[in-house]
Scaffold this motif. Structure first.
Motif, PDB file in Angstrom:
ATOM      1  N   MET A   1      93.328  94.219  -3.544  1.00 54.59           N
ATOM      2  CA  MET A   1      94.196  93.442  -2.672  1.00 54.59           C
ATOM      3  C   MET A   1      94.400  92.055  -3.260  1.00 54.59           C
ATOM      4  O   MET A   1      93.579  91.532  -3.982  1.00 54.59           O
ATOM      5  N   PHE A   2      95.490  91.421  -2.928  1.00 54.30           N
ATOM      6  CA  PHE A   2      95.852  90.083  -3.367  1.00 54.30           C
ATOM      7  C   PHE A   2      95.913  89.962  -4.879  1.00 54.30           C
ATOM      8  O   PHE A   2      95.605  88.929  -5.442  1.00 54.30           O
ATOM      9  N   GLY A   3      96.294  91.038  -5.542  1.00 56.27           N
ATOM     10  CA  GLY A   3      96.536  90.967  -6.977  1.00 56.27           C
ATOM     11  C   GLY A   3      95.315  90.672  -7.807  1.00 56.27           C
ATOM     12  O   GLY A   3      95.423  90.117  -8.886  1.00 56.27           O
ATOM     13  N   LEU A   4      94.135  91.026  -7.335  1.00 60.54           N
ATOM     14  CA  LEU A   4      92.924  90.695  -8.065  1.00 60.54           C
ATOM     15  C   LEU A   4      92.851  91.381  -9.412  1.00 60.54           C
ATOM     16  O   LEU A   4      92.137  90.931 -10.295  1.00 60.54           O
ATOM     17  N   ASN A   5      93.578  92.478  -9.597  1.00 55.70           N
ATOM     18  CA  ASN A   5      93.564  93.164 -10.884  1.00 55.70           C
ATOM     19  C   ASN A   5      94.603  92.602 -11.847  1.00 55.70           C
ATOM     20  O   ASN A   5      94.692  93.030 -12.977  1.00 55.70           O
ATOM     21  N   LYS A   6      95.368  91.626 -11.423  1.00 57.16           N
ATOM     22  CA  LYS A   6      96.376  91.015 -12.286  1.00 57.16           C
ATOM     23  C   LYS A   6      95.707  89.956 -13.164  1.00 57.16           C
ATOM     24  O   LYS A   6      94.805  89.268 -12.717  1.00 57.16           O
ATOM     25  N   PRO A   7      96.162  89.812 -14.423  1.00 53.46           N
ATOM     26  CA  PRO A   7      95.604  88.744 -15.255  1.00 53.46           C
ATOM     27  C   PRO A   7      95.975  87.376 -14.693  1.00 53.46           C
ATOM     28  O   PRO A   7      97.024  87.206 -14.084  1.00 53.46           O
TER      29      PRO A   7
ATOM     30  N   ALA B   1     110.710  90.002  -2.931  1.00 51.67           N
ATOM     31  CA  ALA B   1     111.081  90.671  -1.685  1.00 51.67           C
ATOM     32  C   ALA B   1     109.799  91.063  -0.971  1.00 51.67           C
ATOM     33  O   ALA B   1     108.816  91.454  -1.600  1.00 51.67           O
ATOM     34  N   LYS B   2     109.807  90.962   0.346  1.00 51.81           N
ATOM     35  CA  LYS B   2     108.669  91.408   1.139  1.00 51.81           C
ATOM     36  C   LYS B   2     108.607  92.928   1.056  1.00 51.81           C
ATOM     37  O   LYS B   2     109.627  93.589   0.937  1.00 51.81           O
ATOM     38  N   THR B   3     107.428  93.464   1.125  1.00 52.72           N
ATOM     39  CA  THR B   3     107.267  94.918   1.059  1.00 52.72           C
ATOM     40  C   THR B   3     106.808  95.498   2.390  1.00 52.72           C
ATOM     41  O   THR B   3     106.453  96.650   2.468  1.00 52.72           O
TER      42      THR B   3
ATOM     43  N   SER C   1     100.145  81.405  -0.994  1.00 52.94           N
ATOM     44  CA  SER C   1      99.431  81.335  -2.269  1.00 52.94           C
ATOM     45  C   SER C   1     100.132  82.223  -3.293  1.00 52.94           C
ATOM     46  O   SER C   1     100.716  83.254  -2.948  1.00 52.94           O
ATOM     47  N   VAL C   2     100.067  81.807  -4.551  1.00 50.83           N
ATOM     48  CA  VAL C   2     100.676  82.636  -5.590  1.00 50.83           C
ATOM     49  C   VAL C   2      99.924  83.962  -5.717  1.00 50.83           C
ATOM     50  O   VAL C   2     100.500  84.960  -6.122  1.00 50.83           O
ATOM     51  N   ARG C   3      98.678  83.982  -5.328  1.00 51.54           N
ATOM     52  CA  ARG C   3      97.918  85.232  -5.344  1.00 51.54           C
ATOM     53  C   ARG C   3      98.530  86.239  -4.360  1.00 51.54           C
ATOM     54  O   ARG C   3      98.564  87.435  -4.622  1.00 51.54           O
TER      55      ARG C   3
ATOM     56  N   PRO D   1     100.974  93.670  -4.227  1.00 50.75           N
ATOM     57  CA  PRO D   1     102.116  94.566  -4.041  1.00 50.75           C
ATOM     58  C   PRO D   1     102.272  95.071  -2.612  1.00 50.75           C
ATOM     59  O   PRO D   1     103.314  95.604  -2.271  1.00 50.75           O
ATOM     60  N   THR D   2     101.268  94.891  -1.773  1.00 47.14           N
ATOM     61  CA  THR D   2     101.433  95.278  -0.373  1.00 47.14           C
ATOM     62  C   THR D   2     102.161  94.196   0.413  1.00 47.14           C
ATOM     63  O   THR D   2     102.548  94.429   1.555  1.00 47.14           O
TER      64      THR D   2
END
Length: 82
Positions: free
Chosen positions: A1-7, A21-23, A62-64, A69-70
């Motif tokens: 969650m919150f893009g923790l797997n993103k660099p 866009a909101k998902t 937050s940018v996070r 993606p949710t």
């Protein structure tokens, strides 16, 4: 969650005029980064303005959250920006 797997660099790549866009069902709304806000001892945030909204409404997140993606998905630049 919150893009923790993103660099971490992905968060730094967010800049003014990036579009999201909101998902969560609000898929017709496009949010444009107005500016990235960095404050000491706080995670970076982005001020988003709804595309085409002349009333001047905005949201700051937050940018996070933009990397989650949710919550949001990044959109390609408009033809004028490409």
């Amino acid at each position: 969650m919150f893009g923790l797997n993103k660099p971490f660099s992905w968060f730094r790549d967010i800049k003014p005029r990036d579009r999201f866009a909101k998902t969560d069902g609000e898929t017709k709304s496009v949010w444009v980064v107005d500016r990235v806000i960095e404050v000491t001892n706080m995670p970076p945030h982005a001020r988003l303005i709804r595309q085409g909204d002349r009333a001047g409404g905005y949201r700051t997140i937050s940018v996070r959250a933009l990397a989650d993606p949710t919550l949001y998905r990044r959109l390609p630049p408009t033809e004028a920006e490409a």
